[in-house]
Design an enzyme around this catalytic site. Structure first.
Site, PDB file in Angstrom:
ATOM      1  N   ASP A 174      17.577  79.830  68.480  1.00 57.51           N
ATOM      2  CA  ASP A 174      18.778  79.214  68.917  1.00 57.51           C
ATOM      3  C   ASP A 174      19.307  78.430  67.445  1.00 57.51           C
ATOM      4  O   ASP A 174      20.068  77.375  67.574  1.00 57.51           O
ATOM      5  CB  ASP A 174      18.960  78.410  69.921  1.00 57.51           C
ATOM      6  CG  ASP A 174      17.988  77.334  69.892  1.00 57.51           C
ATOM      7  OD1 ASP A 174      17.338  77.204  68.929  1.00 57.51           O
ATOM      8  OD2 ASP A 174      17.711  76.521  70.729  1.00 57.51           O
ATOM      9  N   GLU A 214      23.123  68.423  66.425  1.00 61.41           N
ATOM     10  CA  GLU A 214      24.238  69.190  66.978  1.00 61.41           C
ATOM     11  C   GLU A 214      25.319  68.534  67.878  1.00 61.41           C
ATOM     12  O   GLU A 214      24.871  67.944  68.816  1.00 61.41           O
ATOM     13  CB  GLU A 214      23.965  70.547  67.514  1.00 61.41           C
ATOM     14  CG  GLU A 214      23.157  71.306  66.617  1.00 61.41           C
ATOM     15  CD  GLU A 214      22.505  72.498  67.372  1.00 61.41           C
ATOM     16  OE1 GLU A 214      22.391  73.729  67.024  1.00 61.41           O
ATOM     17  OE2 GLU A 214      22.268  72.567  68.695  1.00 61.41           O
TER      18      GLU A 214
HETATM   19  P1  NAD Z   1       8.847  72.781  74.037  1.00 61.21           P
HETATM   20  O1  NAD Z   1       8.319  72.346  72.426  1.00 61.21           O
HETATM   21  O2  NAD Z   1       8.692  71.837  75.038  1.00 61.21           O
HETATM   22  O3  NAD Z   1       8.252  73.950  74.425  1.00 61.21           O
HETATM   23  C1  NAD Z   1       8.024  75.197  73.363  1.00 61.21           C
HETATM   24  C2  NAD Z   1       6.523  75.757  73.836  1.00 61.21           C
HETATM   25  O4  NAD Z   1       6.532  77.150  73.064  1.00 61.21           O
HETATM   26  C3  NAD Z   1       5.272  74.940  73.637  1.00 61.21           C
HETATM   27  O5  NAD Z   1       4.411  74.686  74.438  1.00 61.21           O
HETATM   28  C4  NAD Z   1       4.757  75.807  72.379  1.00 61.21           C
HETATM   29  O6  NAD Z   1       3.152  75.707  72.642  1.00 61.21           O
HETATM   30  C5  NAD Z   1       5.072  77.194  72.464  1.00 61.21           C
HETATM   31  N1  NAD Z   1       4.808  78.243  71.604  1.00 61.21           N
HETATM   32  C6  NAD Z   1       5.020  77.999  70.282  1.00 61.21           C
HETATM   33  N2  NAD Z   1       5.091  79.293  69.635  1.00 61.21           N
HETATM   34  C7  NAD Z   1       4.602  80.021  70.608  1.00 61.21           C
HETATM   35  C8  NAD Z   1       4.306  81.467  70.679  1.00 61.21           C
HETATM   36  N3  NAD Z   1       4.168  82.340  69.371  1.00 61.21           N
HETATM   37  N4  NAD Z   1       3.667  82.113  71.564  1.00 61.21           N
HETATM   38  C9  NAD Z   1       4.037  81.498  72.831  1.00 61.21           C
HETATM   39  N5  NAD Z   1       4.144  80.088  72.838  1.00 61.21           N
HETATM   40  C10 NAD Z   1       4.634  79.634  71.983  1.00 61.21           C
HETATM   41  O7  NAD Z   1      10.410  73.104  73.869  1.00 61.21           O
HETATM   42  P2  NAD Z   1      11.301  73.507  74.995  1.00 61.21           P
HETATM   43  O8  NAD Z   1      12.248  72.311  75.301  1.00 61.21           O
HETATM   44  O9  NAD Z   1      10.818  74.234  76.130  1.00 61.21           O
HETATM   45  O10 NAD Z   1      12.554  74.519  74.252  1.00 61.21           O
HETATM   46  C11 NAD Z   1      12.006  75.822  73.790  1.00 61.21           C
HETATM   47  C12 NAD Z   1      12.930  76.426  72.977  1.00 61.21           C
HETATM   48  O11 NAD Z   1      14.102  76.691  73.609  1.00 61.21           O
HETATM   49  C13 NAD Z   1      13.565  75.459  71.699  1.00 61.21           C
HETATM   50  O12 NAD Z   1      13.436  76.384  70.670  1.00 61.21           O
HETATM   51  C14 NAD Z   1      14.850  75.110  72.124  1.00 61.21           C
HETATM   52  O13 NAD Z   1      15.520  74.939  71.188  1.00 61.21           O
HETATM   53  C15 NAD Z   1      15.254  76.147  72.933  1.00 61.21           C
HETATM   54  N6  NAD Z   1      16.386  76.040  73.741  1.00 61.21           N
HETATM   55  C16 NAD Z   1      17.241  76.786  74.156  1.00 61.21           C
HETATM   56  C17 NAD Z   1      18.352  76.704  74.894  1.00 61.21           C
HETATM   57  C18 NAD Z   1      19.430  77.563  75.131  1.00 61.21           C
HETATM   58  O14 NAD Z   1      20.437  77.219  75.675  1.00 61.21           O
HETATM   59  N7  NAD Z   1      19.318  78.665  74.697  1.00 61.21           N
HETATM   60  C19 NAD Z   1      18.451  75.297  75.646  1.00 61.21           C
HETATM   61  C20 NAD Z   1      17.390  74.494  75.389  1.00 61.21           C
HETATM   62  C21 NAD Z   1      16.269  74.604  74.638  1.00 61.21           C
END
Ligand code: NAD
Length: 350
Positions: free
Chosen positions: A237, A66
Site C-alpha cells: 500500500d 498520511e
Molecule cells: P504487522 O506488522 O502487525 O504484521 C505484518 C506481519 O507480516 C508480521 O507478523 C510479519 O512477520 C509478517 N510478514 C512480513 N513479511 C512476511 C513474509 N514475507 N511472509 C509472511 N509474513 C510476513 O502489520 P499489520 O498492521 O497487520 O499490517 C499489514 C500490512 O497491511 C501493512 O503493510 C499495512 O500497511 C497494510 N495495511 C493495509 C490496509 C489497507 O487498507 N489496504 C489497512 C491496514 C494495513
C-alpha cells in the site's frame, strides 16, 4: 445531521481506544465488521458525490505518515495514519491512526475518534465487502499470509460475512502465527498453522496477503495461484511496497478503490499504466461485472481509501446514541460573542 444546540457546540465527542473497545465488545467484533461493511458499501454506491483525492503522504526512510480527507457534501472527514514496517520489531504498532468528522455547513467538528482499532475493522469490512462481489461462491477456505495486527480482524470478518470455515495461517515469524491461532481459538474457525506460504494457499478459495515490508516483496509467486481464486491483497500500500509477483497480476482481473491512488501505491504500480483495471464502485453499482466465472482469478488490490474511513467514522458516530461510550472534548473556542475571542482569553484570567 441536525444542528447541535448552541450551548453544546463547543463540546465534541471523543471516542478513546478504551471506549472504542467497549463499543466493539458490546456489539461483537464480527458483527461490527459486518455492519461497517454495509456502511462502506453504501458509500461506494454513492461514490460519485464524494470529494475524492489520493491521500497525502509524507515518506521517510522508516515509513510513511498520511492524511486521508474526503467529504460527501454534508459531512467532512479525515484520518491521520502512519505505516512503519520496522515498528513492530521496536515494540510499536506498524499502523496507528486517529480521525474526525465535521459539519460542512459551518466547519465545526462533530466527532474525534481513535482509528487504530477502527482501521483494522474498516479494512476487514472493505475486504469482505469486495469479496461479496469477487470471491468464488461458497468459499470456505482462506489462506492468511501475514499474521500481524490486521489478521484476526480479516479472519473474523471473512467468517462472519463470507462464511469462511477454515483459515490457513502463515507468517515468517512463527510467534505471529501462534498469536493469531490463539486469538482465533474458540471462534468456530478451523485454524491450520502452516510452515510455508505454499502450504497456506493449498486448497484456498481466497488468499489474503497482509504482510508489512517496505520493499517489492514476493509473498505469492505465479505457480501458487490456481484458477478461480480470489486474492485479497491488502499489505502492498505504498510506492515501492508490493506483495505479488507481476505474473499474477497479468493473469488476474484487477479491482481497485480509487485509481489515482492505487496506481501509485497498489500492486498495479508494477504494471504499464494502460493495463485494464476495474473500479470497485462500478461493480457495486452494477455498471461493471465482478466475478464472471469459476475459472477467473479476481484480485482486490486494496490500499485503503478515505471514503472507507469516512464510512467507519459514520458508523461509530451512529453507535454513540445507543452506546454512549465517549468523552466530551473542549476542542472549539466558543466565545459568547463570536468576534470576542480576545475578550474570552482575557476573562479566563479571572
Ligand atoms: P504487522 O506488522 O502487525 O504484521 C505484518 C506481519 O507480516 C508480521 O507478523 C510479519 O512477520 C509478517 N510478514 C512480513 N513479511 C512476511 C513474509 N514475507 N511472509 C509472511 N509474513 C510476513 O502489520 P499489520 O498492521 O497487520 O499490517 C499489514 C500490512 O497491511 C501493512 O503493510 C499495512 O500497511 C497494510 N495495511 C493495509 C490496509 C489497507 O487498507 N489496504 C489497512 C491496514 C494495513
Amino acid at each position: 445531521m441536525t444542528a447541535p444546540k448552541p450551548s453544546a457546540m463547543a463540546m465534541v465527542p471523543f471516542v478513546s481506544v478504551e471506549n472504542m473497545m467497549k463499543i466493539v465488545n458490546e456489539i461483537g467484533v464480527g458483527e461490527v465488521i459486518a455492519q461497517i461493511a454495509d456502511y462502506v458499501q453504501e458509500d461506494f454506491e454513492r461514490w460519485e458525490i464524494f470529494d475524492k483525492t489520493a491521500r497525502i503522504p509524507s515518506h521517510s526512510e522508516e515509513g510513511v505518515i498520511e492524511l486521508m480527507p474526503t467529504s460527501d457534501g454534508e459531512t467532512y472527514g479525515f484520518k491521520y495514519v502512519n505505516g512503519h514496517p520496522a515498528n513492530m520489531a521496536r515494540g510499536f504498532q506498524t499502523v496507528t491512526a486517529f480521525g474526525m468528522l465535521a459539519r460542512v455547513d459551518n466547519g465545526y467538528p462533530v466527532m474525534f475518534s481513535e482509528m487504530t482499532v477502527l482501521t483494522a475493522l474498516r479494512t476487514a469490512a472493505t475486504s469482505v465487502m469486495a469479496a461479496k462481489f469477487l470471491a468464488p461462491k461458497n468459499s470456505k477456505v482462506m489462506a492468511m499470509i501475514g499474521a500481524g495486527a490486521q489478521s484476526e480482524f480479516q479472519a473474523t470478518g471473512f467468517q462472519k460475512v463470507i462464511g469462511i470455515e477454515e483459515v490457513r495461517l502463515y507468517d515468517i515469524d512463527p510467534k505471529a502465527t501462534e498469536k493469531a491461532a490463539s486469538n482465533l481459538a474458540g471462534s468456530g474457525l478451523r485454524i491450520v498453522k502452516c510452515k510455508t506460504s505454499e502450504d497456506a494457499v493449498s486448497g484456498a478459495d481466497i488468499i489474503t496477503t497482509c504482510t508489512a515490508d517496505k520493499q517489492y516483496a514476493t509473498i505469492l509467486t505465479d505457480n501458487m495461484v490456481g484458477a478461480g481464486v480470489h486474492i485479497n491483497a491488502i499489505g502492498g500500500d505504498c510506492p515501492g511496497k508490493t506483495e505479488l509477483h507481476k505474473d499474477i497480476l497479468l493473469r488476474s482481473d484487477i479491482f481497485v478503490e480509487y485509481p489515482p491512488q492505487t496506481w501509485v501505491e497498489g500492486e498495479i504500480q508494477q504494471l504499464d499504466n494502460d493495463h485494464p483495471i476495474t473500479e470497485l464502485w462500478k461493480v457495486i453499482t452494477g455498471v461493471e461485472k465482478g466475478r464472471k466465472d469459476a475459472q477467473q482469478i479476481t484480485l482486490f488490490d486494496s490500499v485503503g481509501f478515505a471514503t472507507e474511513d469516512f464510512s467507519a467514522l459514520r458508523y461509530i458516530r451512529d453507535q454513540l446514541e445507543n452506546y454512549p461510550f465517549y468523552q466530551d472534548l473542549d476542542m472549539i473556542a466558543d466565545p459568547d460573542d463570536p468576534r470576542d475571542l480576545f475578550g474570552m482569553v482575557k476573562r479566563a484570567k479571572g
